[in-house]
Motif scaffolding. Structure first.
Motif, PDB file in Angstrom:
ATOM      1  N   HIS A  20      -3.607   0.431   7.323  1.00 15.40           N
ATOM      2  CA  HIS A  20      -3.202   0.590   5.679  1.00 15.40           C
ATOM      3  C   HIS A  20      -4.847   2.550   4.678  1.00 15.40           C
ATOM      4  N   HIS A  21      -4.117   2.956   3.614  1.00 17.14           N
ATOM      5  CA  HIS A  21      -4.343   3.690   3.132  1.00 17.14           C
ATOM      6  C   HIS A  21      -4.416   2.779   1.039  1.00 17.14           C
ATOM      7  N   ALA A  50       1.114   4.449  -2.571  1.00 15.05           N
ATOM      8  CA  ALA A  50       1.795   5.951  -2.783  1.00 15.05           C
ATOM      9  C   ALA A  50       2.417   6.997  -2.580  1.00 15.05           C
ATOM     10  N   LEU A  57      -5.123  10.295  -0.824  1.00 14.10           N
ATOM     11  CA  LEU A  57      -5.680   8.739   0.033  1.00 14.10           C
ATOM     12  C   LEU A  57      -6.980   8.845   0.748  1.00 14.10           C
ATOM     13  N   VAL A  58      -7.266   7.523   0.582  1.00 11.60           N
ATOM     14  CA  VAL A  58      -8.072   7.495   1.456  1.00 11.60           C
ATOM     15  C   VAL A  58      -8.214   5.860   2.075  1.00 11.60           C
ATOM     16  N   ARG A  59      -8.006   6.548   3.675  1.00 16.73           N
ATOM     17  CA  ARG A  59      -8.113   4.855   4.529  1.00 16.73           C
ATOM     18  C   ARG A  59      -9.435   4.918   5.580  1.00 16.73           C
ATOM     19  N   ARG A 106       1.895   9.704  -5.946  1.00 11.79           N
ATOM     20  CA  ARG A 106       1.304  10.789  -5.720  1.00 11.79           C
ATOM     21  C   ARG A 106       1.699  12.447  -6.338  1.00 11.79           C
ATOM     22  N   TYR A 147       0.447  -1.422  -0.179  1.00 12.43           N
ATOM     23  CA  TYR A 147      -0.190   0.170  -0.179  1.00 12.43           C
ATOM     24  C   TYR A 147       0.356   0.875   0.097  1.00 12.43           C
ATOM     25  N   GLU A 148       2.646   1.623   0.779  1.00 14.51           N
ATOM     26  CA  GLU A 148       3.114   2.664   0.789  1.00 14.51           C
ATOM     27  C   GLU A 148       3.295   2.816  -0.299  1.00 14.51           C
TER      28      GLU A 148
END
Length: 276
Positions: A78-79, A59, A70-72, A63, A55-56
């Motif tokens: 996790h985003h 992003a 981004l949505v968590r 970006r 996930y990271e």
């Protein structure tokens, strides 16, 4: 570039596709490094690292793209990346390169309420949903009862972060195959519907994402840069073999006689090494 990818991501479809491959290769490398540094034959370190980094890394890599968001989800560490109305969901569908993508599952067991909501709200309209068999004979664990009671409150209470996404947002599953030893082996994206509570999906569209030639899978010939571009093992030229008959005396003596001045010298195999 397929018409599906161009329809979903426009002119930058190839850029997004390349970045997905680069990000997941980076995440896999980080997980392998963590496993190696842990000096353990258990794969917990690899698994937890890959779970977070997939996930990271997405992003970090996307970006700067237009429409990035981004949505968590509520309760999740996790985003998730939303790119131009496309909600990206990376998941491992296999640990080897032999499992067909048609057999992909988004979970190794019963799916979470979050996965169910993602497919129900942002996936294609479900045309088929397999009936769930009640194997527990009416007995539910305390955790399952807690989950059921939470879901009864409605998605607006359970997942407030997801309610802010536009209704036309579409879920894009990003499925990969790989393991701690071999690295990233296969990568696909597309659109799919969830058909049961154990994570089985039915692809409405899927296509491979090429991996760079420097990836472990490509080095071993497990993956081609483009579908159909891989060369077969029998596509090469067959070397010419110089053959000749041996007389009865030669066969009885057991000696090897070269058939021409260009024939290679006799090789004696002595276990691990070959010596001329």
């Amino acid at each position: 570039m397929s018409s599906w990818a161009a329809e979903r991501f426009g002119d930058r479809a190839d850029v997004v596709r390349r970045q997905l491959a680069a990000s997941l290769l980076e995440a896999m490398g980080n997980a392998q490094d963590a496993q190696s540094s842990g000096h353990s034959d258990k794969r917990y370190t690899y698994g937890f690292t890959m779970m977070a980094r997939r996930y990271e890394a997405l992003a970090e890599g996307l970006r700067d793209e237009p429409g990035f968001q981004l949505v968590r989800p509520h309760g999740s560490p996790h985003h998730l990346v939303v790119l131009g109305g496309n909600l990206l969901l990376p998941f491992r569908y296999a640990e080897d390169d032999r499992t067909p993508i048609s057999e992909a599952r988004v979970s190794d067991g019963r799916i979470s309420s979050l996965i169910r909501e993602l497919f129900d709200r942002f996936g294609p309209a479900t045309s088929y949903r397999q009936e769930e068999l009640d194997l527990a004979l009416g007995q539910e664990s305390a955790q399952e009862e807690l989950d059921l009671s939470a879901e009864a409150d409605g998605p607006s209470t359970v997942r407030p972060a997801l309610t802010g996404l536009p209704g036309e947002t579409r879920l894009i599953p990003v499925a990969y195959a790989g393991n701690a030893q071999a690295g990233l082996l296969r990568l696909y994206w597309g659109e799919a519907e969830l058909i049961d509570e154990f994570g089985r999906i039915r692809w409405l569209h899927h296509e491979p994402i090429p991996l760079p030639a420097t990836s472990p899978g490509a080095v071993r010939g497990l993956w081609a840069a483009e579908p159909g571009a891989a060369s077969r093992f029998d596509d090469g030229l067959v070397p010419a073999l110089a053959l000749s008959t041996r007389s009865p005396a030669e066969r009885k003596s057991g000696k090897i006689f070269p058939v021409s001045s260009e024939a290679p010298e006799e090789t004696v195999v002595t276990g691990d090494n070959e010596q001329p």
